[in-house]
Design a protein around this motif. Structure first.
Motif, PDB file in Angstrom:
ATOM      1  N   GLU A 160       1.052  -1.188  -0.020  1.00  0.00           N
ATOM      2  CA  GLU A 160       0.014  -0.175  -0.078  1.00  0.00           C
ATOM      3  C   GLU A 160       0.834   1.229   0.183  1.00  0.00           C
ATOM      4  N   VAL A 161       0.558   2.436  -0.874  1.00  0.00           N
ATOM      5  CA  VAL A 161       1.188   3.456  -0.896  1.00  0.00           C
ATOM      6  C   VAL A 161       0.328   4.272   0.151  1.00  0.00           C
ATOM      7  N   VAL A 162       1.279   4.680   1.388  1.00  0.00           N
ATOM      8  CA  VAL A 162       0.441   5.237   2.567  1.00  0.00           C
ATOM      9  C   VAL A 162       0.367   6.693   2.424  1.00  0.00           C
ATOM     10  N   SER A 163       1.407   7.212   1.889  1.00  0.00           N
ATOM     11  CA  SER A 163       1.376   8.857   1.660  1.00  0.00           C
ATOM     12  C   SER A 163       2.455   9.105   0.611  1.00  0.00           C
ATOM     13  N   GLY A 164       2.234  10.256  -0.053  1.00  0.00           N
ATOM     14  CA  GLY A 164       3.097  10.752  -1.101  1.00  0.00           C
ATOM     15  C   GLY A 164       2.972  10.297  -2.437  1.00  0.00           C
ATOM     16  N   PRO A 165       3.906  10.412  -3.342  1.00  0.00           N
ATOM     17  CA  PRO A 165       3.431  10.024  -4.743  1.00  0.00           C
ATOM     18  C   PRO A 165       2.805   8.626  -4.917  1.00  0.00           C
TER      19      PRO A 165
END
Length: 167
Positions: A160-165
């Motif tokens: 999972e991309v939690v934050s940012g790009p």
């Protein structure tokens, strides 16, 4: 979250690519790949050459995408040759520099900050084969800081991309 696969894990106590590439890699174990790696927040992988090294705190773990390996140069290329730590299938980690991601191999999520690209060096032409350094430009993986204690396992995982790009 997306389904990914942890294809390989490498925990190496030895820095094998030191000196001149023409002299070949330093001796070490035949296979440093492991089925399980313990992660410590801000320190890295327990037993790895970069674990708890102050100079490598923001780069103690390196993730790479299997899809970016130069299999046309060496069909069997993997972490033993590239000297990265985590080889993933199903996500382009190189496109996520600057993001915070979570990788859950079934024992709880471990978050990583993806700090900067892992630039391929001249050693790639020795360990993988001629042309590998060029083939891995902008696809050599990402140097990371682990943010949590946890465990990584070879096999299916959730990413999972939690934050940012890419969030």
């Amino acid at each position: 979250m997306i389904d990914v696969e942890v294809v390989q894990l490498l925990v190496s106590p030895a820095h094998r690519l030191a000196g001149r590439p023409s002299e070949g890699p330093a001796p070490g174990p035949d296979d440093e790949r492991v089925p399980r790696a313990e992660v410590r927040a801000r320190l890295g992988l327990v037993g790895d050459r970069y674990f708890a090294q102050a100079a490598h705190r923001d780069a103690s773990v390196t993730m790479m995408s299997v899809e970016n390996l130069p299999t046309d140069i060496d069909p069997a290329v993997g972490l033993g040759q590239t000297r990265r730590n985590v080889l993933l299938r199903g996500v382009d980690v190189d496109a996520l520099v600057g993001a915070t991601v979570a990788l859950d191999c079934g024992e709880g999520p471990v978050r990583f900050t993806l700090n900067r690209p892992a630039r391929p060096c001249a050693w790639m032409d020795v360990t993988v084969g001629p042309g590998a350094q060029k083939a891995l430009r902008n696809k050599g993986g990402v140097r990371c800081t682990p943010l949590d204690d946890g465990v990584l396992l070879v096999g299916p995982a959730r990413f999972e991309v939690v934050s940012g790009p890419g969030a």
